[in-house]
Design an enzyme around this catalytic site. Structure first.
Site, short mmCIF file in Angstrom:
data_model
loop_
_atom_site.label_atom_id
_atom_site.label_comp_id
_atom_site.label_asym_id
_atom_site.label_seq_id
_atom_site.Cartn_x
_atom_site.Cartn_y
_atom_site.Cartn_z
N THR A 58 -45.89 11.60 -5.49
CA THR A 58 -45.27 11.40 -4.18
C THR A 58 -44.95 12.75 -3.55
O THR A 58 -44.66 13.72 -4.22
CB THR A 58 -44.00 10.54 -4.29
OG1 THR A 58 -42.98 11.24 -5.00
CG2 THR A 58 -44.30 9.22 -4.99
N GLY A 59 -45.05 12.78 -2.22
CA GLY A 59 -44.79 14.02 -1.51
C GLY A 59 -45.75 15.12 -1.91
O GLY A 59 -45.34 16.24 -2.20
N TYR A 61 -27.25 17.50 -1.37
CA TYR A 61 -28.53 17.70 -2.05
C TYR A 61 -28.31 17.95 -3.54
O TYR A 61 -29.01 17.38 -4.39
CB TYR A 61 -29.27 18.89 -1.42
CG TYR A 61 -30.57 19.21 -2.08
CD1 TYR A 61 -31.65 18.33 -1.99
CD2 TYR A 61 -30.75 20.39 -2.81
CE1 TYR A 61 -32.87 18.62 -2.59
CE2 TYR A 61 -31.95 20.68 -3.41
CZ TYR A 61 -33.01 19.80 -3.30
OH TYR A 61 -34.21 20.08 -3.91
#
Length: 266
Positions: A13-14, A155
């Site tokens: 993913t990504g 984050y």
């Protein structure tokens, strides 16, 4: 060393840029068929085409993993070419905000994008791995999960959750031939990081040439034994090892790829 990935299919993913792209390219070079994922299908197709031109096997799955519908589309496209043996949960987002700037809504969005997106893909792909009794789940975490800065707390916390869920998944998969592990990068040099550090260099007195900036900024921000930033390919190498049968006895582990970083204070 043959990582024995031929015949395996991997969804990263990504993977239209950065660590995800580097990982996809290395897995393809090791013989795996890779599924390039991103929200922009054209960017994903460009990476897939490049891999194919270099003799690899690649397909595309596009979708926003921040939504159930996007995760459904991504899984459907990834599975169209066959079973997915390897899931690399790399997708995520980052904003450099301090405690005052990171509102509750920003925290919630960070958790959805950086944590729940991975959960969505695990829930859609891991049951079939368990049924086939083979699979690899690698979550890309980070050093900030355990050594957070005072800034971008949302984050930092989302990375800690990524680490935690990967270990919980490993416990749930006990007794199977499906493993779950974390690769935790330190400070990795991607174009956006180099641009940011170069812009910051004059006020910090780090020098003008990149060699000076890298050396001095590392010593100030992320002291480590290698006295440099990591490269995406070095993260990809750790992921690739965990994907193969040589890593069968590694599960619930966090593999640090951070040059021996001991602290951080930005």
């Amino acid at each position: 060393m043959d990582l024995q990935l031929s015949g395996r299919r991997a969804l990263i993913t990504g993977s239209t840029s950065g660590l995800g792209e580097a990982t996809a390219r290395l897995l393809a070079a090791e013989g795996a068929e890779v599924v390039i994922h991103g929200r922009d299908s054209r960017r994903a197709q460009a990476v897939a085409d490049s891999i194919i031109e270099n003799g690899g096997k690649a397909a595309v799955a596009a979708g926003d993993l921040g939504t159930d519908a996007g995760a459904d589309r991504t899984a459907e496209q990834a599975l169209a070419g066959g079973a997915v043996d390897i899931l690399v949960n790399n997708a995520g987002a980052y904003e450099h905000l301090n405690w005052a700037e990171a509102t509750a809504d920003i925290w919630l969005n960070a958790y959805n994008v950086n944590v729940v997106s991975g959960v969505r893909m695990i829930q859609r792909l891991v049951p079939a791995m368990r049924e086939r009794d083979y699979g690899r789940v690698i979550t890309i975490g980070g050093g900030l999960a355990t050594q957070p800065f005072d800034s971008h707390p949302h984050y930092n916390a989302s990375l800690a959750a990524r680490h935690n869920l990967a270990v919980s998944l490993a416990r749930d998969l006990a007794g199977t031939h499906v493993t779950s592990n974390v690769v935790a990068p330190g400070a990795i040099l991607v174009p956006a990081v180099q641009d940011f550090l170069t812009e910051l260099a004059p006020e910090r007195g780090w020098g003008r040439a990149w060699a000076e900036i890298e050396h001095n900024s590392v010593r100030e921000i992320v002291p480590n034994d290698r006295i440099r930033y990591g490269r995406p390919e070095e993260i990809a190498g750790a992921v690739a090892y965990l994907c193969g049968p040589h890593a069968e006895y590694i599960s619930g582990a966090t593999i640090r790829v951070d040059g021996g970083t001991v602290r951080g204070a930005f």
